[in-house]
Design a protein around this motif. Structure first.
Motif, PDB file in Angstrom:
ATOM      1  N   TYR A 141     -14.704 -20.430  -8.128  1.00 39.02           N
ATOM      2  CA  TYR A 141     -14.405 -21.689  -8.691  1.00 39.02           C
ATOM      3  C   TYR A 141     -13.134 -21.803  -9.275  1.00 39.02           C
ATOM      4  CZ  TYR A 141     -19.374 -22.504  -8.374  1.00 39.02           C
ATOM      5  OH  TYR A 141     -20.675 -22.482  -7.992  1.00 39.02           O
ATOM      6  N   ARG A 142     -12.397 -20.728  -9.772  1.00 37.65           N
ATOM      7  CA  ARG A 142     -11.163 -20.800 -10.105  1.00 37.65           C
ATOM      8  C   ARG A 142     -10.404 -20.449  -9.191  1.00 37.65           C
ATOM      9  NH1 ARG A 142      -9.862 -17.309 -15.248  1.00 37.65           N
ATOM     10  NH2 ARG A 142      -8.721 -19.009 -16.012  1.00 37.65           N
ATOM     11  N   ILE A 143     -10.393 -19.706  -7.888  1.00 30.98           N
ATOM     12  CA  ILE A 143      -9.535 -19.558  -6.907  1.00 30.98           C
ATOM     13  C   ILE A 143      -9.347 -21.040  -6.115  1.00 30.98           C
ATOM     14  CG2 ILE A 143      -9.809 -17.041  -6.901  1.00 30.98           C
ATOM     15  CD1 ILE A 143     -11.359 -18.075  -3.968  1.00 30.98           C
ATOM     16  N   ARG A 144     -10.526 -21.859  -5.973  1.00 33.68           N
ATOM     17  CA  ARG A 144     -10.548 -23.068  -5.428  1.00 33.68           C
ATOM     18  C   ARG A 144      -9.593 -23.968  -6.179  1.00 33.68           C
ATOM     19  NH1 ARG A 144     -16.010 -21.740  -4.287  1.00 33.68           N
ATOM     20  NH2 ARG A 144     -15.939 -20.882  -1.924  1.00 33.68           N
ATOM     21  N   ARG A 145      -9.832 -23.977  -7.369  1.00 38.03           N
ATOM     22  CA  ARG A 145      -8.767 -24.813  -8.244  1.00 38.03           C
ATOM     23  C   ARG A 145      -7.292 -24.332  -8.105  1.00 38.03           C
ATOM     24  NH1 ARG A 145      -9.488 -23.319 -14.368  1.00 38.03           N
ATOM     25  NH2 ARG A 145     -11.403 -23.217 -13.678  1.00 38.03           N
ATOM     26  N   PHE A 146      -6.857 -23.328  -7.695  1.00 38.76           N
ATOM     27  CA  PHE A 146      -5.487 -23.153  -7.319  1.00 38.76           C
ATOM     28  C   PHE A 146      -5.317 -22.834  -5.950  1.00 38.76           C
ATOM     29  CE2 PHE A 146      -6.492 -21.262 -11.772  1.00 38.76           C
ATOM     30  CZ  PHE A 146      -5.546 -22.220 -12.375  1.00 38.76           C
TER      31      PHE A 146
ATOM     32  N   GLU B  17       2.558 -15.978  -8.339  1.00 38.92           N
ATOM     33  CA  GLU B  17       2.201 -17.064  -9.298  1.00 38.92           C
ATOM     34  C   GLU B  17       0.452 -17.496  -9.185  1.00 38.92           C
ATOM     35  OE1 GLU B  17       3.189 -21.721 -10.515  1.00 38.92           O
ATOM     36  OE2 GLU B  17       4.871 -20.127 -10.055  1.00 38.92           O
ATOM     37  N   THR B  18       0.087 -17.826  -7.874  1.00 38.31           N
ATOM     38  CA  THR B  18      -1.265 -18.270  -7.659  1.00 38.31           C
ATOM     39  C   THR B  18      -2.274 -17.094  -8.049  1.00 38.31           C
ATOM     40  OG1 THR B  18      -0.377 -19.848  -5.843  1.00 38.31           O
ATOM     41  CG2 THR B  18      -2.691 -19.018  -5.896  1.00 38.31           C
ATOM     42  N   LEU B  19      -1.786 -15.799  -7.649  1.00 37.68           N
ATOM     43  CA  LEU B  19      -2.812 -14.865  -7.944  1.00 37.68           C
ATOM     44  C   LEU B  19      -3.036 -14.485  -9.372  1.00 37.68           C
ATOM     45  CD1 LEU B  19      -4.393 -12.406  -7.123  1.00 37.68           C
ATOM     46  CD2 LEU B  19      -2.285 -10.923  -7.119  1.00 37.68           C
TER      47      LEU B  19
END
Length: 93
Positions: free
Chosen positions: A15-20, A78-80
């Motif tokens: 869920y967190r990775i999709r948010r970013f 930054e995304t990571l």
């Protein structure tokens, strides 16, 4: 160059990775690999990951492919970091 066992090191929260902006935890693992290993030959990445993941990351500007090498961009770092969040040290993000 030592290989990294990405399955044991960090578990990403989907869920967190999709948010970013990432579409899978595998994309986050590609970024993590590039952060730790630096510029990596495309051939090495092809043994570890589906190259379509790398191509998608390049399309959205998180990695660049030059002269057969793949590198993470500042946007990729930054995304990571956002995907890893504050829980980075505890093995979950």
């Amino acid at each position: 160059m030592d290989e990294i066992d990405l399955t044991k090191e960090i578990r990403f929260n989907p869920y967190r990775i999709r948010r970013f902006g990432l579409s899978s935890t595998q994309e986050a693992k590609v970024l993590l690999y590039l952060e730790r290993q630096g510029s990596t030959p495309r051939k090495v990445l092809s043994r570890l990951f589906d190259l379509r993941l790398v191509e998608r990351l390049a399309e959205i500007g998180l990695v660049v492919c030059r002269n057969g090498q793949v590198e993470m961009t500042p946007e990729g770092r930054e995304t990571l970091q956002r995907c890893m969040g504050e829980d980075h040290g505890r093995g979950a993000a």
